[in-house]
Design an enzyme around this catalytic site. Structure first.
Site, PDB file in Angstrom:
ATOM      1  CE  LYS A  14      -0.958  -5.895  41.174  1.00 54.20           C
ATOM      2  NZ  LYS A  14      -0.796  -5.781  42.648  1.00 54.20           N
ATOM      3  NE  ARG A 128      -4.325 -12.465  47.928  1.00 56.91           N
ATOM      4  CZ  ARG A 128      -3.675 -11.618  47.135  1.00 56.91           C
ATOM      5  NH1 ARG A 128      -4.298 -11.053  46.125  1.00 56.91           N
ATOM      6  NH2 ARG A 128      -2.411 -11.317  47.350  1.00 56.91           N
ATOM      7  NE  ARG A 134      -0.683 -15.466  46.503  1.00 57.79           N
ATOM      8  CZ  ARG A 134      -0.620 -14.302  45.888  1.00 57.79           C
ATOM      9  NH1 ARG A 134      -1.586 -13.922  45.085  1.00 57.79           N
ATOM     10  NH2 ARG A 134       0.424 -13.522  46.060  1.00 57.79           N
ATOM     11  NE  ARG A 146       3.360 -10.618  48.795  1.00 55.14           N
ATOM     12  CZ  ARG A 146       2.191 -11.214  49.056  1.00 55.14           C
ATOM     13  NH1 ARG A 146       2.087 -12.028  50.074  1.00 55.14           N
ATOM     14  NH2 ARG A 146       1.158 -10.988  48.297  1.00 55.14           N
TER      15      ARG A 146
HETATM   16  P1  ADP Z   1       0.723  -9.715  44.906  1.00 55.29           P
HETATM   17  O1  ADP Z   1       0.445  -8.587  43.974  1.00 55.29           O
HETATM   18  O2  ADP Z   1      -0.431 -10.110  45.743  1.00 55.29           O
HETATM   19  O3  ADP Z   1       1.978  -9.528  45.709  1.00 55.29           O
HETATM   20  P2  ADP Z   1       1.441 -11.488  42.690  1.00 55.29           P
HETATM   21  O4  ADP Z   1       0.544 -12.629  42.433  1.00 55.29           O
HETATM   22  O5  ADP Z   1       1.459 -10.401  41.684  1.00 55.29           O
HETATM   23  O6  ADP Z   1       1.015 -11.015  44.124  1.00 55.29           O
HETATM   24  O7  ADP Z   1       2.955 -11.987  42.906  1.00 55.29           O
HETATM   25  C1  ADP Z   1       3.303 -12.933  43.888  1.00 55.29           C
HETATM   26  C2  ADP Z   1       4.824 -12.973  44.029  1.00 55.29           C
HETATM   27  O8  ADP Z   1       5.429 -13.386  42.790  1.00 55.29           O
HETATM   28  C3  ADP Z   1       5.484 -11.627  44.360  1.00 55.29           C
HETATM   29  O9  ADP Z   1       5.505 -11.362  45.751  1.00 55.29           O
HETATM   30  C4  ADP Z   1       6.899 -11.834  43.783  1.00 55.29           C
HETATM   31  O10 ADP Z   1       7.710 -12.578  44.650  1.00 55.29           O
HETATM   32  C5  ADP Z   1       6.656 -12.697  42.544  1.00 55.29           C
HETATM   33  N1  ADP Z   1       6.485 -11.842  41.325  1.00 55.29           N
HETATM   34  C6  ADP Z   1       5.324 -11.632  40.636  1.00 55.29           C
HETATM   35  N2  ADP Z   1       5.526 -10.788  39.603  1.00 55.29           N
HETATM   36  C7  ADP Z   1       6.838 -10.443  39.638  1.00 55.29           C
HETATM   37  C8  ADP Z   1       7.673  -9.582  38.869  1.00 55.29           C
HETATM   38  N3  ADP Z   1       7.180  -8.874  37.835  1.00 55.29           N
HETATM   39  N4  ADP Z   1       8.990  -9.475  39.192  1.00 55.29           N
HETATM   40  C9  ADP Z   1       9.497 -10.173  40.207  1.00 55.29           C
HETATM   41  N5  ADP Z   1       8.789 -10.977  41.003  1.00 55.29           N
HETATM   42  C10 ADP Z   1       7.457 -11.131  40.734  1.00 55.29           C
END
Ligand code: ADP
Length: 195
Positions: A14, A128, A134, A146
């Site tokens: 994404k 990654r 991270r 996740r």
């Molecule tokens: P990825 O898509 O690789 O899991 P993101 O960078 O989108 O990673 O998000 C990392 C973490 O941040 C998620 O695992 C979650 O814990 C938190 N997070 C991100 N966006 C949201 C959201 N919209 N609602 C709740 N938690 C979120």
């Protein structure tokens, strides 16, 4: 206005595709993951709170996430559209987003989902994690958690927009350029059909 949700499991690409879409369609990119990482790197109150969930592979509570998102949207009213990345991740977040856009006399144009199978996702995220630092990307059990949370809490968001004929899918496997071309075609077809 073109308001897109870029959707898909963690590690589906994404962030990479959002950057390219932003350059092409001139949208404002809002990634809740990036916003949380910014807060965490500055040790803010919000960052510390977010960290306690993110480290376990859980979602940050809706009220916190929605509040942060709303602030970001309201701080940038004069844009050609938004690309939401990593948000909405629950149905209540989707409902809150719709409400926010209605207040602005706008709507979501489409949700575009990048589909990638689980083994490929785990492989990509662990790779990654080696380079990005991270910590939520380094531990396979957290990565699997996740993905589990994604299946249970996040996939219903695609069905939610599907009710309104707004959910689209693109296969997220292949070259970055190839996936980008498919994404653009899918978006343009959808927007063109509605016009
Ligand atoms: P990825 O898509 O690789 O899991 P993101 O960078 O989108 O990673 O998000 C990392 C973490 O941040 C998620 O695992 C979650 O814990 C938190 N997070 C991100 N966006 C949201 C959201 N919209 N609602 C709740 N938690 C979120």
């Amino acid at each position: 206005m073109l308001n897109l949700i870029l959707f898909g499991p963690p590690g589906s690409g994404k962030g990479t595709q959002a950057e390219k879409l932003v350059a092409k369609y001139r949208l404002l990119h809002i990634s809740t993951g990036d916003l949380f990482r910014y807060e965490m790197s500055h040790n803010t109150e919000l960052g510390l709170l977010a960290k306690s969930y993110i480290a376990k592979g859980e979602l940050v509570p809706d009220a916190v996430t929605i509040g942060m998102l709303r602030k970001r949207v309201e701080a940038n009213p004069d844009v050609k559209g938004y690309i939401f990345d990593g948000f909405p991740r629950t149905v209540p977040q989707a409902e809150a987003l719709d409400k926010l856009l209605v207040e602005k006399h706008q709507t979501i144009s489409a949700l575009v989902e990048l589909t990638v199978d689980e083994d490929e996702i785990v492989k990509r995220i662990l790779l990654r994690g080696k380079n990005s630092g991270r910590s939520d990307d380094n531990d396979e059990s957290i990565v699997r958690k996740r993905i589990q949370v994604y299946r249970k809490e996040t996939t219903p968001v695609a069905d939610y927009y599907g009710q309104f004929g707004k959910s689209l899918t693109v296969e997220g496997i292949g070259s970055i350029e190839g996936i980008f071309k498919k994404l653009c075609k899918t978006i343009d077809n959808h927007v063109g059909r509605k016009a």
